[in-house]
Scaffold this active site. Structure first.
Site, PDB file in Angstrom:
ATOM      1  CB  SER A  91     -10.467  19.839  19.871  1.00 55.13           C
ATOM      2  OG  SER A  91      -9.897  20.654  20.910  1.00 55.13           O
ATOM      3  CB  THR A 164     -15.208  18.277  21.556  1.00 55.26           C
ATOM      4  OG1 THR A 164     -14.791  19.238  21.887  1.00 55.26           O
ATOM      5  CG2 THR A 164     -14.777  18.292  19.989  1.00 55.26           C
ATOM      6  CD  GLN A 279      16.416  50.170  20.033  1.00 52.33           C
ATOM      7  OE1 GLN A 279      15.188  50.810  20.947  1.00 52.33           O
ATOM      8  NE2 GLN A 279      16.851  50.475  19.899  1.00 52.33           N
ATOM      9  CD  GLU A 363     -10.708  18.395  27.821  1.00 52.94           C
ATOM     10  OE1 GLU A 363     -10.603  17.650  28.615  1.00 52.94           O
ATOM     11  OE2 GLU A 363     -10.618  17.954  26.513  1.00 52.94           O
TER      12      GLU A 363
END
Length: 384
Positions: A91, A164, A279, A363
């Site tokens: 970021s 940010t 499995q 975003e």
């Protein structure tokens, strides 16, 4: 972990060098510390920025002004390796290059480019991108931040949220309403009236600086406006650049989670044998690999379209939607493989899982990208 589909065989020599260089940086400088950064809610932006700049990673897909000028796939591969370390690291690089440097590079004046881009490419100056507001996230057209002319100057008032790099930035690219439409402004963070308090108490993207931005009669010269664009085209084009980095980056986060789950399944013994021999565990791991490989192939395809000049925003929406969703599903499944150990920072999984919850939202939310694809398929706009 084996690359079963040999997806990285698509890389050329320069792209492989970038991959290996960034992976080594992340291994040496980030992984030994990132769990502590996450736990403490800190990110050493000022320390890392010059190092990232010296590697040519800041604005690396841009030409000139000290930028590396790499192709799109190279940028994508770098984002992938950065986010294999942490979404906060990717970021930081995405915001610096795609959201702060790109609009100056694409829409800025020669003076703005010369003043900021070389310093930002070197990591000497940090940028942020101011679009989202407290009441306007998915609908940026309704933003309330406003700039009005005052003689030859502009007066900026309003606020932004979830930014940010905000409180460590030297410059903010801020989008605001004006009488002429939405305009972008290059705002030095030392300007009187600008403040950027950090947002705390996050449980996601903790190794990332997230802030609010406040503008209280911020006076800017006429030269602060980005001259090359008016309207939402400006910020939306920046978001497309950033989303491209995201759709690559989350493949790295998914790979880190899968690798942790595979290694744990090989070594964790229950009922007298490794849980990887059961499995149900192998089914989980197989589906996780399928999802990661499909996301990687999507990223490569979109990277090749971008390098050919044929990438469209709706295709970026597809990649962001599909790849983030796949990465989050892989992180959650990996957490289940690790059992109780999956919630500790001794392993990277819960950190990536929490981070991806934010990446799913920023975003463009999942819903926004779904409706973007819906409009592309039907020709009908569900937003209005």
């Amino acid at each position: 972990m084996d690359d079963l589909l040999r997806v990285d065989d698509r890389l050329n020599g320069d792209q492989r060098l970038i991959r290996d260089t960034v992976a080594s940086f992340v291994s040496d400088r980030v992984l030994p510390h990132v769990a502590d950064w996450f736990e403490q809610g800190v990110f050493p932006a000022r320390e890392l920025a010059p190092e990232l700049g010296s590697l040519g990673l800041l604005g690396m897909h841009l030409e000139g002004y000290g930028c590396a000028g790499t192709d799109a796939v190279s940028y994508g591969v770098a984002c992938r390796e950065l986010e294999a370390g942490d979404s906060g690291l990717r970021s930081f690089v995405s915001v610096q290059g795609s959201l702060a440097m790109f609009p100056i590079w694409r829409y800025g004046s020669d003076e703005q480019k010369e003043e900021w881009l070389p310093r930002m490419a070197a990591g000497e100056a940090i940028g942020c991108f101011g679009l989202t507001e407290p009441d306007h996230g998915s609908d940026p057209a309704g933003m309330r931040t406003y700039a009005k002319r005052d003689g030859s100057d502009w007066i900026l008032n309003g606020s932004k949220m979830w930014i940010t790099n905000g409180s460590v930035a030297d410059v903010a690219v801020v989008w605001a309403q004006t009488d002429e439409g939405i305009r972008g402004f290059v705002v030095p963070t030392s300007t009187p009236g600008f403040s950027a308090p950090e947002i705390h108490r996050k449980l996601s993207l903790r190794a990332s600086v997230t802030s609010s931005l406040y503008f209280d009669d911020v006076r800017l010269p006429g030269s602060a406006v980005l001259p090359g664009v008016t309207g939402l085209k400006g910020p939306l084009s920046c978001l497309s650049e950033a989303r491209f980095g995201i759709l690559w980056g989350v493949v790295g986060a998914a790979r880190a989670c899968l690798e942790a789950a595979v290694e744990y399944a090989r070594t964790r013994v229950q009922f007298g044998k490794p849980i990887g021999s059961f499995q149900l565990t192998q089914e989980k791991l197989a589906w996780m690999y399928v999802g990661m490989a499909q996301a990687s192939l999507t990223a490569f395809h979109l990277g090749e379209l971008k390098d050919a000049g044929r990438l469209e925003p709706k295709q970026v929406s597809f990649g962001k939607l599909a790849n983030v969703r796949a990465a989050l599903d892989i992180a959650r499944e990996a957490r289940s493989v690790l059992g109780g150990n999956g919630i500790t920072l001794e392993y990277p999984v819960i950190r990536h899982m929490n981070n991806l919850e934010s990446v799913l939202t920023y975003e463009g939310t999942q819903e926004v990208h779904l409706l973007t694809l819906g409009k592309a398929l039907t020709g009908l706009d569900a937003f209005r």
